[in-house]
Design an enzyme around this catalytic site. Structure first.
Site, short mmCIF file in Angstrom:
data_model
loop_
_atom_site.label_atom_id
_atom_site.label_comp_id
_atom_site.label_asym_id
_atom_site.label_seq_id
_atom_site.Cartn_x
_atom_site.Cartn_y
_atom_site.Cartn_z
N TYR A 84 0.79 -1.21 0.02
CA TYR A 84 -0.21 0.08 0.02
C TYR A 84 0.83 1.13 -0.09
O TYR A 84 2.07 1.21 0.51
CB TYR A 84 -0.97 -0.06 1.21
CG TYR A 84 0.06 -0.01 2.48
CD1 TYR A 84 0.32 -1.10 3.10
CD2 TYR A 84 0.03 1.29 3.06
CE1 TYR A 84 0.97 -1.04 4.35
CE2 TYR A 84 0.92 1.36 4.28
CZ TYR A 84 1.44 0.06 4.95
OH TYR A 84 1.98 0.26 6.12
N CYS A 85 0.49 2.28 -0.48
CA CYS A 85 1.10 3.57 -0.42
C CYS A 85 0.01 4.69 -0.44
O CYS A 85 -1.33 4.47 -0.46
CB CYS A 85 1.92 3.73 -1.72
SG CYS A 85 1.04 3.76 -3.47
N THR A 86 0.17 5.95 -0.77
CA THR A 86 -0.76 7.06 -0.32
C THR A 86 -1.97 6.86 -1.41
O THR A 86 -3.11 6.76 -0.69
CB THR A 86 -0.18 8.47 -0.51
OG1 THR A 86 1.27 8.32 0.08
CG2 THR A 86 -1.28 9.31 0.03
#
Ligand SMILES: [Zn+2]
Ligand SMILES: [Zn+2]
Length: 302
Positions: free
Chosen positions: A184-186
């Protein structure tokens, strides 16, 4: 006063002539009075621009009129041109700098060989199917995870996105190669690439959070598997998905809970550090803690 907005978007699609797209995008933004930052490569486009609402609408319409960009989705948020000092439209080798432009393959379906996209509710299904035995893998810079991350996430030792290759090749995560991994990332863009790079290096069950933490947080707030604040790359520095947020960050000086990053008070030191309001207000602690920085900030208001 007229309304204004910020547009966030990325799109992976083969672009034969990034230079021409760059010139077209720059002219378009100048004409519409939009400011912000757009990066274009042979793999697609990544942008954040702000301006008047009507200009943003025209920008979306005209950008989607290019056949390659027809399916592009925009995330619209509060803000405007004032959030960005100027307009920067550039051609780079990668739209997210992992440092491996030649390894990334893109076709009309997006990045080739990336992880399976999971919608927020699908993440919970995957969790149930595996009796909770899945691994969250943070696709951001380690600093960002100090104020928020998915429950029990693995946070690689990365200062920039360029550090990921060395990390996943280090052997430190080899025991995860047969496990279900969710990166996951922003907003999702970093995982589009990261998951492909991980699969190329023998990680077998790789998933990615579709739309990133932002989309998950919009759906589940603080009631799901996300904990803490989200680091954001604008002057807000952090955002929360509701008032009942767990404070994970700690002031580097006194250990007090905080989710606010500051630049070290020594202007020559570029370090971003977590500080509580009191330590930020005090010249002797408005710094990263290095003795040189302590000396300089203490002298500023002495
Ligand atoms: Zn403090
Ligand atoms: Zn410092």
């Amino acid at each position: 006063m007229s309304e204004s907005r910020i547009l966030l978007y990325y799109y992976f699609v083969p672009l034969a002539d990034p230079q021409a797209i760059m010139l077209w995008q720059r002219t378009l933004c100048e004409k519409l009075g939009l400011t912000g930052r757009i990066i274009i490569s042979e793999h697609g486009i990544n942008g954040t621009v702000g301006g008047e609402l009507s200009a943003c609408k025209q920008y979306m319409r005209q950008t989607r009129s290019y056949p390659g960009f027809k399916g592009m989705e925009f995330k619209i948020s509060q803000g405007g041109a004032e959030d960005f000092p100027r307009l920067s439209v550039k051609v780079r080798k990668e739209i997210v700098t992992f440092g491996v432009p030649e390894e990334i393959k893109v076709d009309n379906g997006g990045v080739v060989g990336g992880g399976v996209h999971l919608k927020p509710e699908q993440l919970h299904e995957l969790m149930d199917e595996n009796n909770g035995d899945i691994v969250f893998f943070d696709g951001r810079n380690a600093m960002e995870a100090k104020i928020g991350h998915f429950k029990n996430a693995v946070v690689p030792n990365t200062e920039t996105t360029r550090d990921f290759i060395a990390e996943i090749e280090s052997g430190a995560y080899d025991d995860l190669k047969d496990k279900p991994i969710v990166t996951y990332c922003t907003g999702g863009i970093r995982c589009e690439i990261l998951t492909a790079l991980m699969k190329n290096r023998g990680f077998k069950q790789v998933y990615q959070m579709d739309g990133g933490i932002v989309r998950y947080g919009e759906k589940y707030g603080n009631q799901g598997l996300w904990e803490g604040s989200l680091y954001v790359f604008d002057r807000r520095m952090h955002m929360e998905f509701g008032p009942d947020v767990k404070v994970l960050g700690q002031c580097v000086h006194c250990g007090e809970g905080t989710h606010k990053f500051y630049n070290c008070g020594n202007n020559d030191c570029r370090e971003l550090i977590l500080l509580c309001p009191e330590c930020h207000a005090n010249p002797s602690t408005n710094n990263c803690g290095k003795s040189e920085c302590v000396k300089i900030t203490s002298a500023i208001n002495a």
